[in-house]
Design a protein around this motif. Sequence first.
Motif, PDB file in Angstrom:
ATOM      1  N   GLN A   1     -27.692  42.420   0.075  1.00 23.10           N
ATOM      2  CA  GLN A   1     -26.264  42.117   0.005  1.00 23.10           C
ATOM      3  C   GLN A   1     -25.571  42.417   1.325  1.00 23.10           C
ATOM      4  OE1 GLN A   1     -25.058  44.530  -3.229  1.00 23.10           O
ATOM      5  NE2 GLN A   1     -25.653  43.052  -4.789  1.00 23.10           N
TER       6      GLN A   1
ATOM      7  N   HIS B   1     -21.187  44.315  -5.421  1.00 21.52           N
ATOM      8  CA  HIS B   1     -20.963  43.716  -4.101  1.00 21.52           C
ATOM      9  C   HIS B   1     -19.835  42.684  -4.110  1.00 21.52           C
ATOM     10  CE1 HIS B   1     -21.545  41.554  -0.418  1.00 21.52           C
ATOM     11  NE2 HIS B   1     -21.949  40.478  -1.045  1.00 21.52           N
TER      12      HIS B   1
ATOM     13  N   VAL C   1     -10.431  38.966   1.886  1.00 15.95           N
ATOM     14  CA  VAL C   1     -11.553  38.846   0.948  1.00 15.95           C
ATOM     15  C   VAL C   1     -12.795  39.545   1.506  1.00 15.95           C
ATOM     16  CG1 VAL C   1     -13.143  37.192  -0.124  1.00 15.95           C
ATOM     17  CG2 VAL C   1     -10.695  36.780  -0.203  1.00 15.95           C
ATOM     18  N   GLN C   2     -12.982  39.469   2.836  1.00 15.87           N
ATOM     19  CA  GLN C   2     -14.131  40.164   3.426  1.00 15.87           C
ATOM     20  C   GLN C   2     -13.990  41.684   3.275  1.00 15.87           C
ATOM     21  OE1 GLN C   2     -14.799  38.525   7.440  1.00 15.87           O
ATOM     22  NE2 GLN C   2     -16.451  37.383   6.473  1.00 15.87           N
TER      23      GLN C   2
ATOM     24  N   PRO D   1     -16.934  23.290  -8.924  1.00  8.87           N
ATOM     25  CA  PRO D   1     -15.752  23.197  -8.054  1.00  8.87           C
ATOM     26  C   PRO D   1     -15.737  21.937  -7.206  1.00  8.87           C
ATOM     27  CG  PRO D   1     -16.537  25.433  -8.055  1.00  8.87           C
ATOM     28  CD  PRO D   1     -17.529  24.641  -8.872  1.00  8.87           C
TER      29      PRO D   1
ATOM     30  N   VAL E   1      -8.842  35.255   4.667  1.00  9.69           N
ATOM     31  CA  VAL E   1     -10.310  35.349   4.702  1.00  9.69           C
ATOM     32  C   VAL E   1     -10.705  36.801   4.969  1.00  9.69           C
ATOM     33  CG1 VAL E   1     -12.376  34.749   6.034  1.00  9.69           C
ATOM     34  CG2 VAL E   1     -10.744  32.984   5.471  1.00  9.69           C
ATOM     35  N   PHE E   2     -10.028  37.425   5.945  1.00 10.34           N
ATOM     36  CA  PHE E   2     -10.328  38.820   6.275  1.00 10.34           C
ATOM     37  C   PHE E   2     -10.062  39.725   5.079  1.00 10.34           C
ATOM     38  CE2 PHE E   2      -9.415  37.990  11.059  1.00 10.34           C
ATOM     39  CZ  PHE E   2     -10.675  37.446  11.193  1.00 10.34           C
TER      40      PHE E   2
ATOM     41  N   SER F   1      -4.102  31.816   6.912  1.00  7.17           N
ATOM     42  CA  SER F   1      -5.301  31.452   6.157  1.00  7.17           C
ATOM     43  C   SER F   1      -6.476  32.315   6.626  1.00  7.17           C
ATOM     44  CB  SER F   1      -5.605  29.965   6.373  1.00  7.17           C
ATOM     45  OG  SER F   1      -6.270  29.419   5.271  1.00  7.17           O
ATOM     46  N   LEU F   2      -6.549  32.559   7.942  1.00  8.54           N
ATOM     47  CA  LEU F   2      -7.612  33.410   8.479  1.00  8.54           C
ATOM     48  C   LEU F   2      -7.452  34.848   7.997  1.00  8.54           C
ATOM     49  CD1 LEU F   2     -10.072  33.542  10.455  1.00  8.54           C
ATOM     50  CD2 LEU F   2      -8.464  34.230  12.219  1.00  8.54           C
TER      51      LEU F   2
ATOM     52  N   LEU G   1     -13.741  29.704 -11.677  1.00 11.21           N
ATOM     53  CA  LEU G   1     -14.084  28.313 -11.991  1.00 11.21           C
ATOM     54  C   LEU G   1     -12.859  27.532 -12.450  1.00 11.21           C
ATOM     55  CD1 LEU G   1     -16.296  26.176 -12.288  1.00 11.21           C
ATOM     56  CD2 LEU G   1     -16.602  26.939 -14.647  1.00 11.21           C
TER      57      LEU G   1
ATOM     58  N   HIS H   1     -14.961  42.565  -0.194  1.00 11.36           N
ATOM     59  CA  HIS H   1     -16.419  42.603  -0.398  1.00 11.36           C
ATOM     60  C   HIS H   1     -17.032  43.881   0.162  1.00 11.36           C
ATOM     61  CE1 HIS H   1     -16.718  37.979  -1.026  1.00 11.36           C
ATOM     62  NE2 HIS H   1     -16.415  38.632  -2.120  1.00 11.36           N
ATOM     63  N   ARG H   2     -16.334  44.511   1.117  1.00 13.63           N
ATOM     64  CA  ARG H   2     -16.802  45.802   1.642  1.00 13.63           C
ATOM     65  C   ARG H   2     -16.189  46.963   0.864  1.00 13.63           C
ATOM     66  NH1 ARG H   2     -16.989  42.307   5.753  1.00 13.63           N
ATOM     67  NH2 ARG H   2     -18.590  42.545   7.348  1.00 13.63           N
TER      68      ARG H   2
ATOM     69  N   TRP I   1     -10.475  26.444  -9.824  1.00 15.91           N
ATOM     70  CA  TRP I   1     -10.860  25.219  -9.114  1.00 15.91           C
ATOM     71  C   TRP I   1     -10.365  23.991  -9.861  1.00 15.91           C
ATOM     72  CZ3 TRP I   1     -12.082  24.525  -4.332  1.00 15.91           C
ATOM     73  CH2 TRP I   1     -12.694  25.559  -3.618  1.00 15.91           C
TER      74      TRP I   1
ATOM     75  N   MET J   1      -7.928  31.739  -2.499  1.00 23.00           N
ATOM     76  CA  MET J   1      -8.253  30.318  -2.612  1.00 23.00           C
ATOM     77  C   MET J   1      -6.993  29.470  -2.642  1.00 23.00           C
ATOM     78  SD  MET J   1     -11.522  30.189  -5.148  1.00 23.00           S
ATOM     79  CE  MET J   1     -10.690  29.030  -6.145  1.00 23.00           C
TER      80      MET J   1
ATOM     81  N   PHE K   1     -14.736  19.088  -9.377  1.00 24.92           N
ATOM     82  CA  PHE K   1     -13.291  19.156  -9.660  1.00 24.92           C
ATOM     83  C   PHE K   1     -12.492  18.617  -8.471  1.00 24.92           C
ATOM     84  CE2 PHE K   1     -13.865  23.124 -12.589  1.00 24.92           C
ATOM     85  CZ  PHE K   1     -14.343  22.302 -13.594  1.00 24.92           C
ATOM     86  N   MET K   2     -12.874  19.065  -7.260  1.00 24.94           N
ATOM     87  CA  MET K   2     -12.097  18.659  -6.082  1.00 24.94           C
ATOM     88  C   MET K   2     -12.284  17.178  -5.776  1.00 24.94           C
ATOM     89  SD  MET K   2     -10.389  21.217  -5.520  1.00 24.94           S
ATOM     90  CE  MET K   2      -9.382  20.643  -4.175  1.00 24.94           C
TER      91      MET K   2
ATOM     92  N   TRP L   1     -13.980  28.536   4.364  1.00 23.57           N
ATOM     93  CA  TRP L   1     -12.978  29.495   3.897  1.00 23.57           C
ATOM     94  C   TRP L   1     -12.882  29.523   2.377  1.00 23.57           C
ATOM     95  CZ3 TRP L   1      -8.494  28.828   8.015  1.00 23.57           C
ATOM     96  CH2 TRP L   1      -8.948  29.365   9.221  1.00 23.57           C
ATOM     97  N   MET L   2     -13.084  28.370   1.740  1.00 16.49           N
ATOM     98  CA  MET L   2     -13.024  28.360   0.276  1.00 16.49           C
ATOM     99  C   MET L   2     -14.427  28.405  -0.323  1.00 16.49           C
ATOM    100  SD  MET L   2      -9.894  25.639  -0.103  1.00 16.49           S
ATOM    101  CE  MET L   2      -9.383  25.957  -1.783  1.00 16.49           C
TER     102      MET L   2
ATOM    103  N   PHE M   1     -11.710  29.006  12.644  1.00  8.79           N
ATOM    104  CA  PHE M   1     -10.313  29.089  13.064  1.00  8.79           C
ATOM    105  C   PHE M   1     -10.114  28.399  14.418  1.00  8.79           C
ATOM    106  CE2 PHE M   1      -7.060  31.444  15.483  1.00  8.79           C
ATOM    107  CZ  PHE M   1      -5.951  31.181  14.685  1.00  8.79           C
TER     108      PHE M   1
ATOM    109  N   HIS N   1     -23.367  42.259   4.336  1.00 10.97           N
ATOM    110  CA  HIS N   1     -22.105  41.523   4.404  1.00 10.97           C
ATOM    111  C   HIS N   1     -22.082  40.553   5.573  1.00 10.97           C
ATOM    112  CE1 HIS N   1     -20.440  44.103   1.372  1.00 10.97           C
ATOM    113  NE2 HIS N   1     -20.897  45.145   2.023  1.00 10.97           N
TER     114      HIS N   1
ATOM    115  N   ASP O   1     -24.585  52.432 -12.388  1.00 13.77           N
ATOM    116  CA  ASP O   1     -24.673  53.577 -11.482  1.00 13.77           C
ATOM    117  C   ASP O   1     -23.313  53.977 -10.921  1.00 13.77           C
ATOM    118  OD1 ASP O   1     -24.289  51.445  -9.862  1.00 13.77           O
ATOM    119  OD2 ASP O   1     -25.902  51.879  -8.457  1.00 13.77           O
TER     120      ASP O   1
ATOM    121  N   HIS P   1      -5.589  29.249   0.872  1.00 10.82           N
ATOM    122  CA  HIS P   1      -6.327  28.281   1.693  1.00 10.82           C
ATOM    123  C   HIS P   1      -5.936  26.857   1.312  1.00 10.82           C
ATOM    124  CE1 HIS P   1      -8.665  31.367   3.422  1.00 10.82           C
ATOM    125  NE2 HIS P   1      -9.394  31.622   2.369  1.00 10.82           N
TER     126      HIS P   1
ATOM    127  N   TYR Q   1      -9.287  37.228  -5.168  1.00 13.21           N
ATOM    128  CA  TYR Q   1     -10.118  36.114  -4.704  1.00 13.21           C
ATOM    129  C   TYR Q   1      -9.423  34.781  -4.959  1.00 13.21           C
ATOM    130  CZ  TYR Q   1     -14.288  33.289  -3.939  1.00 13.21           C
ATOM    131  OH  TYR Q   1     -15.166  32.367  -3.462  1.00 13.21           O
TER     132      TYR Q   1
END
Lengths: 107, 208
Positions: A17, B15, B89-90, A83, B86-87, B82-83, B29, B93-94, B32, B185, A86-87, A72-73, A29, A19, B10, B188, B181
């Motif tokens: 996993q 993740h 969401v990243q 998805p 993204v950061f 938009s960027l 889903l 994830h961390r 979307w 979306m 759908f799009m 990005w998506m 970008f 990252h 645990d 974006h 999340y």
Amino acid sequence: MTSADHQATHDAVKHSQRHEGPQKHIIVFIFSIILTAIAFAAVIAGGVNTAFTVLFLLLMAIIQVLVQMGYWMHLKDRGHMMPIIFMIGGFFVAGTAIVTALYWVWW
Amino acid sequence: MSTTHAETVDGALPHEPEKATLEGRNKVLSFWLFLGGEAVLFGTLFATFLALRNQTNEGPTANELFSFTTTALATLILLVSSLTSVFAVQAMHRHNVAKLRVWLIVTVILGLGFLGLEIYEFSEYVIAEKFGMTTSAFSSAFYTLVGFHGAHVAFGVLWISVLIGQLFKKGLTVVTAPKVYVSAMYWHFIDVVWVFIFTVVYLLGKVG
């Protein structure tokens, strides 16, 4: 399961996993900025025939949108079949509406 | 172990916490499916705009109204936001809640900047250029399309602000993660629609 086993599986999971870094998103970008700049420059410079400019601008927009939706998506990641359907469905209806409206005013 | 984390066997947050539960996966889903519907909504507004964009009724034309500077600035603000989402969401994830909140706050601020610019732009058109909602078929189609997008930005700003509050209150869990999340979306998608707006409305307006 012994404690050592547990630790081993945990590490394996951690490893799989790993990252993703921000690099590829920054590249997307910069790519978007460049496509946008090209589109603006094409209009500001002018001179070329209108039909070509229009098609060129639309092409720039479509490429930018596809790249952003892919990265990005996450549409390019696996498990995104529904998805994407759908799009495509949404864009198909949207495109039909646009073509119909243009057909209606032009002819 | 922090009580703000929804526990797995645990005790750790998975993740990709937005996909850890069936409810989370269903939320992503079905979002979307909603975005597919949004594409249809904006598609019909674009169709109307394209059909009516030359019907100026002796009012201002696209070429007279639009400025490259304002359009470029709005585009840049939205692209950067938009960027930053993204950061966000990243960071999620961390499992870095602090960074996640910072990036969401930056996204909201940029969204507000975009809205401020659009309000300024519209007020210039209405007051200085006498280009109101009822001036021409072009003006009605323009305000409906671009205004609908602006309303989406405003809704996104409110939504993400509420989520930031929820992250302060509840932290990052398998319940709050899908919300973050999905809102990213949405953000974006707003940027994707704007790409078509600056191309079809503003740049094509300058081309003629």
